[in-house]
Design a protein around this motif. Structure first.
Motif, mmCIF file in Angstrom:
data_model
loop_
_atom_site.group_PDB
_atom_site.id
_atom_site.type_symbol
_atom_site.label_atom_id
_atom_site.label_comp_id
_atom_site.label_asym_id
_atom_site.label_seq_id
_atom_site.Cartn_x
_atom_site.Cartn_y
_atom_site.Cartn_z
ATOM 1 N N THR A 166 19.500 84.239 36.551
ATOM 2 C CA THR A 166 18.153 84.758 36.776
ATOM 3 C C THR A 166 17.465 84.126 37.977
ATOM 4 O O THR A 166 16.381 84.551 38.347
ATOM 5 N N GLY A 167 18.081 83.102 38.570
ATOM 6 C CA GLY A 167 17.451 82.505 39.735
ATOM 7 C C GLY A 167 18.148 81.256 40.215
ATOM 8 O O GLY A 167 19.157 80.815 39.663
ATOM 9 N N ARG A 168 17.561 80.719 41.282
ATOM 10 C CA ARG A 168 18.102 79.527 41.933
ATOM 11 C C ARG A 168 16.935 78.720 42.494
ATOM 12 O O ARG A 168 15.995 79.283 43.069
ATOM 13 N N PHE A 169 16.987 77.406 42.330
ATOM 14 C CA PHE A 169 16.040 76.483 42.948
ATOM 15 C C PHE A 169 16.768 75.726 44.046
ATOM 16 O O PHE A 169 17.859 75.206 43.838
ATOM 17 N N ASP A 170 16.159 75.614 45.196
ATOM 18 C CA ASP A 170 16.620 74.728 46.261
ATOM 19 C C ASP A 170 15.432 73.861 46.621
ATOM 20 O O ASP A 170 14.361 74.388 46.953
ATOM 21 N N GLY A 171 15.588 72.555 46.520
ATOM 22 C CA GLY A 171 14.433 71.714 46.763
ATOM 23 C C GLY A 171 14.756 70.281 47.087
ATOM 24 O O GLY A 171 15.906 69.911 47.329
ATOM 25 N N GLN A 172 13.712 69.492 47.049
ATOM 26 C CA GLN A 172 13.780 68.079 47.387
ATOM 27 C C GLN A 172 13.001 67.299 46.324
ATOM 28 O O GLN A 172 11.872 67.654 46.001
ATOM 29 N N VAL A 173 13.620 66.240 45.810
ATOM 30 C CA VAL A 173 12.963 65.340 44.869
ATOM 31 C C VAL A 173 12.411 64.172 45.674
ATOM 32 O O VAL A 173 13.075 63.658 46.571
ATOM 33 N N SER A 174 11.177 63.759 45.358
ATOM 34 C CA SER A 174 10.610 62.605 46.063
ATOM 35 C C SER A 174 11.424 61.356 45.742
ATOM 36 O O SER A 174 12.094 61.288 44.709
ATOM 37 N N LYS A 175 11.370 60.381 46.629
ATOM 38 C CA LYS A 175 12.144 59.144 46.443
ATOM 39 C C LYS A 175 11.797 58.444 45.131
ATOM 40 O O LYS A 175 12.653 57.832 44.507
ATOM 41 N N ASP A 176 10.531 58.538 44.700
ATOM 42 C CA ASP A 176 10.141 57.922 43.432
ATOM 43 C C ASP A 176 10.445 58.831 42.235
ATOM 44 O O ASP A 176 10.189 58.458 41.094
ATOM 45 N N ARG A 177 10.974 60.027 42.525
ATOM 46 C CA ARG A 177 11.385 61.018 41.525
ATOM 47 C C ARG A 177 10.226 61.546 40.680
ATOM 48 O O ARG A 177 10.419 62.031 39.587
ATOM 49 N N HIS A 178 9.013 61.493 41.228
ATOM 50 C CA HIS A 178 7.852 61.985 40.496
ATOM 51 C C HIS A 178 7.527 63.442 40.803
ATOM 52 O O HIS A 178 6.844 64.090 40.009
ATOM 53 N N THR A 179 7.988 63.954 41.935
ATOM 54 C CA THR A 179 7.677 65.346 42.293
ATOM 55 C C THR A 179 8.907 66.055 42.846
ATOM 56 O O THR A 179 9.825 65.425 43.378
ATOM 57 N N ILE A 180 8.882 67.364 42.704
ATOM 58 C CA ILE A 180 9.919 68.232 43.274
ATOM 59 C C ILE A 180 9.201 69.338 44.043
ATOM 60 O O ILE A 180 8.242 69.919 43.549
ATOM 61 N N GLY B 24 23.300 72.319 38.102
ATOM 62 C CA GLY B 24 23.272 72.170 39.547
ATOM 63 C C GLY B 24 23.769 70.818 39.988
ATOM 64 O O GLY B 24 24.557 70.178 39.308
ATOM 65 N N ILE B 25 23.226 70.385 41.136
ATOM 66 C CA ILE B 25 23.685 69.135 41.748
ATOM 67 C C ILE B 25 22.483 68.376 42.309
ATOM 68 O O ILE B 25 21.555 68.977 42.824
ATOM 69 N N PHE B 26 22.518 67.059 42.159
ATOM 70 C CA PHE B 26 21.520 66.155 42.728
ATOM 71 C C PHE B 26 22.234 65.384 43.833
ATOM 72 O O PHE B 26 23.104 64.564 43.559
ATOM 73 N N ASN B 27 21.903 65.669 45.076
ATOM 74 C CA ASN B 27 22.592 65.064 46.220
ATOM 75 C C ASN B 27 22.023 63.688 46.569
ATOM 76 O O ASN B 27 20.890 63.365 46.210
ATOM 77 N N THR B 28 22.780 62.897 47.308
ATOM 78 C CA THR B 28 22.361 61.545 47.667
ATOM 79 C C THR B 28 21.127 61.528 48.567
ATOM 80 O O THR B 28 20.422 60.528 48.624
ATOM 81 N N ASP B 29 20.849 62.627 49.263
ATOM 82 C CA ASP B 29 19.644 62.707 50.092
ATOM 83 C C ASP B 29 18.436 63.214 49.298
ATOM 84 O O ASP B 29 17.426 63.581 49.865
ATOM 85 N N TYR B 30 18.554 63.251 47.969
ATOM 86 C CA TYR B 30 17.521 63.688 47.042
ATOM 87 C C TYR B 30 17.262 65.192 47.083
ATOM 88 O O TYR B 30 16.284 65.667 46.532
ATOM 89 N N SER B 31 18.132 65.936 47.736
ATOM 90 C CA SER B 31 18.018 67.386 47.664
ATOM 91 C C SER B 31 18.685 67.847 46.368
ATOM 92 O O SER B 31 19.582 67.192 45.848
ATOM 93 N N ILE B 32 18.187 68.972 45.831
ATOM 94 C CA ILE B 32 18.720 69.502 44.578
ATOM 95 C C ILE B 32 18.981 70.990 44.714
ATOM 96 O O ILE B 32 18.344 71.681 45.508
ATOM 97 N N THR B 33 19.920 71.458 43.954
ATOM 98 C CA THR B 33 20.169 72.887 43.800
ATOM 99 C C THR B 33 20.406 73.129 42.318
ATOM 100 O O THR B 33 21.247 72.474 41.716
ATOM 101 N N PHE B 34 19.592 74.018 41.742
ATOM 102 C CA PHE B 34 19.740 74.428 40.344
ATOM 103 C C PHE B 34 20.033 75.911 40.318
ATOM 104 O O PHE B 34 19.431 76.673 41.078
#
Length: 122
Positions: free
Chosen positions: A93-107, A73-83
């Motif tokens: 089998t699937g797709r994730f659309d989400g947001q990574v926290s600024k400290d990168r500890h949670t999605i 997938g891709i990790f965007n500069t606004d911390y959004s992700i698509t897998f």
């Protein structure tokens, strides 16, 4: 002359080491879950690497006995992700659309099945 050559060699070696440090990226490891229903959570283990071009490669599993699913997938500069995920046979089998926290500890985000029949919070 030997001193000049040795100094030049050391400078080149140090420059190469510093350039390599900038190219090394950490692997991110997350333990989380998909919220299947109000009272049921499906535990998952997610591992991925963000490459220099912001693309993502990795894997995850929700049942270790069934093996790991591949992620890309891709990790965007606004911390959004698509897998996108694939099984061992190469089926999406699937797709994730989400947001990574600024400290990168949670999605957080949404998982959608490959056939688009199911959707669960991550």
């Amino acid at each position: 002359m030997k001193f000049v050559n040795l100094t030049l060699l050391l400078i080149l070696l140090l420059a190469k080491i510093q350039a390599q440090d900038k190219s090394v990226r950490p692997t991110y490891n997350y333990d989380g879950y998909l919220q299947i229903s109000n009272d049921k959570k499906l535990p998952i283990k997610l591992n991925f690497l963000v490459l220099l071009d912001s693309s993502i490669v990795g894997s995850y599993n929700y049942n270790p006995q069934n093996g790991r699913l591949k992620l890309a997938g891709i990790f965007n500069t606004d911390y959004s992700i698509t897998f996108f995920e694939w099984d061992i046979k190469g089926h999406n089998t699937g797709r994730f659309d989400g947001q990574v926290s600024k400290d990168r500890h949670t999605i957080t985000g949404i998982w959608k099945s490959g056939d688009k029949k199911h959707e669960f919070p991550l």
